[in-house]
Scaffold this motif. Structure first.
Motif, mmCIF file in Angstrom:
data_model
loop_
_atom_site.group_PDB
_atom_site.id
_atom_site.type_symbol
_atom_site.label_atom_id
_atom_site.label_comp_id
_atom_site.label_asym_id
_atom_site.label_seq_id
_atom_site.Cartn_x
_atom_site.Cartn_y
_atom_site.Cartn_z
ATOM 1 N N ASP A 51 -13.925 -82.261 42.015
ATOM 2 C CA ASP A 51 -12.752 -82.375 42.368
ATOM 3 C C ASP A 51 -12.248 -80.674 42.769
ATOM 4 O O ASP A 51 -12.203 -79.920 42.018
ATOM 5 C CB ASP A 51 -11.988 -82.856 41.242
ATOM 6 N N LEU A 88 -3.143 -85.459 47.460
ATOM 7 C CA LEU A 88 -4.277 -85.893 46.450
ATOM 8 C C LEU A 88 -3.657 -87.037 45.610
ATOM 9 O O LEU A 88 -2.641 -86.819 45.013
ATOM 10 C CB LEU A 88 -4.582 -84.690 45.542
ATOM 11 N N ASN B 161 -10.062 -88.271 51.213
ATOM 12 C CA ASN B 161 -8.865 -88.057 50.050
ATOM 13 C C ASN B 161 -7.827 -88.773 50.035
ATOM 14 O O ASN B 161 -6.879 -88.436 49.394
ATOM 15 C CB ASN B 161 -8.343 -86.557 50.122
ATOM 16 N N GLU B 164 -8.510 -91.885 45.324
ATOM 17 C CA GLU B 164 -9.337 -91.297 44.212
ATOM 18 C C GLU B 164 -10.749 -92.002 44.190
ATOM 19 O O GLU B 164 -10.841 -93.281 44.451
ATOM 20 C CB GLU B 164 -8.591 -91.379 43.113
#
Lengths: 108, 281
Positions: A51, A88, B161, B164
């Motif tokens: 990540d 995100l 992205n 997740e």
């Protein structure tokens, strides 16, 4: 010999697992990093960090564990575009050492 | 092991080379993330070319199911053949349609498989492929046969992205985040694509390009592919680099900006900013 490194990463809140540790060892054995410290840094990063928000934390742990070995210019977190980080999907990034419920601390 | 290196057309940084070589030698998938336009899909093409392997592309959409990459059972054809009394109907394997992964597993040489934009699909999609990618085999229920990879393919997965990815999936991958290229890398990229471009034109174009990317609040920042398209247009029109140079520091509206800004609001925003800075200056 890299066990302290993995443990330090875990203490810092990076979700590095035994699987990934073994993968790293396997890649070292396969000669991907070739006894070169820069290559080792890149290899460890591609194996252990999944990540991009953990990249800066990884750099810090790498610096502390391998004292005197400077990691090459990594991706500093401020270089990541703001919009990208905001876009995100939500995942809680653990804050190491900030939770002490027993000691009257506040859970963050 | 024939390693992966930068080529004439594709500029790869050292960390990317390491990540690709690790994925190839340990036969694990490589997950590539990055802003749109940083060359994620192109990477798979370049890896395949550098390793001298054929590339099998699987583009994932929001409706794609993991099963479709393995195989599908064509019940409608079988029903039709049954009604027409075709002999084929007795063998169910005639109605198994092979997917991209099956194709890759069956191949006589090692191949590169690109699973493009895995985050577009359902959240279960990566989980459904875990075992198949790990073991490189799967079971066909209809024919009671197991399909095993003759050669473990090199798997490259890209993600924008949007969702997740599950932890169990991530643990099995190598990960690479492609940064947006900095100015020096961008110059190399321009050189690689247009070796004949005039130096001053390329320099001014890059100035405008990076200034444009810095404009706050743009919905869609121009990326490498936009820059390349735009520069090509500039070269075709044989524009004078002077046009791109900003006088007294004020922002200019670059000619042919339609190639850089693809969003009406962005164009409006940019024009307003240019107008304000002209008035202010």
């Amino acid at each position: 010999m890299f066990a302290p490194f993995i443990l330090a990463l875990r203490t810092a809140g990076l979700p590095a697992s035994v699987t990934e540790y073994l993968t790293l060892m396997g890649a070292m054995q396969a000669g991907v990093a070739n006894y070169n410290i820069d290559d080792f840094y890149y290899l460890a990063r591609t194996t252990l960090v999944k990540d991009e928000r953990f990249l800066d934390r990884f750099d810090r742990v790498f610096g502390t564990v391998f004292k005197g070995l400077e990691p090459p210019d990594g991706i500093a977190v401020e270089n990541l575009p703001e919009e990208w980080l905001k876009s995100l999907p939500g995942r809680k990034i653990p804050h190491p050492g900030r939770t002490r419920p027993g000691a009257g601390g506040r859970r963050l | 092991m024939s390693g992966f290196k930068s080529t004439e057309k594709y500029i790869a940084s050292r960390d990317l080379e390491i990540a690709v070589n690790a994925a190839v030698s340990l036969q694990r998938p490589l997950l590539v993330k990055g802003e749109p336009g940083t060359g994620k899909t192109v990477l798979a093409h370049e890896v395949a070319a550098a390793l001298g392997m054929p590339l099998i592309e699987w583009h994932v959409k929001s409706t794609t199911k993991a099963q479709q990459g393995l195989y599908e059972y064509d019940a409608v054809s079988r029903l039709r053949d049954g009604q027409l009394g075709d002999e084929r109907v007795h063998d169910i394997s005639n109605y198994i349609v092979r997917g991209k992964l099956w194709e890759a597993f069956e191949s006589d040489t090692q191949v590169v498989v690109l699973i493009d934009e895995i985050d577009k699909a359902d959240i279960e999609f990566p989980n459904d492929l875990l075992l198949e990618l790990d073991k490189m085999e799967f079971f066909v229920y209809e024919t009671r046969k197991t399909v095993r990879a003759k050669h473990r393919p090199v798997v490259i997965i890209t993600s924008n992205n949007e969702k997740e990815l599950p932890d169990a999936f991530l643990r099995r991958c190598f990960f690479h985040y492609i940064r947006f290229p900095d100015r020096e890398t961008m110059e190399l990229i321009l050189q690689a694509h247009y070796p004949n471009v005039k130096q001053d034109l390329a320099r001014e174009a890059l100035n405008v390009f990076f200034k444009l990317r810095d404009v706050p609040g743009l919905k869609k920042k121009p990326a490498t592919s936009e820059l390349l398209d735009w520069l090509k247009l500039l070269m075709i029109d044989d524009l004078d680099p002077e046009v791109l140079r900003s006088k007294d520091g004020a922002a200019v509206i670059p000619p042919l900006h339609g190639a850089l800004l693809k969003n009406e609001q962005d164009v409006h925003l940019f024009e307003r900013l240019a107008f304000l800075s002209r008035r202010g200056g």
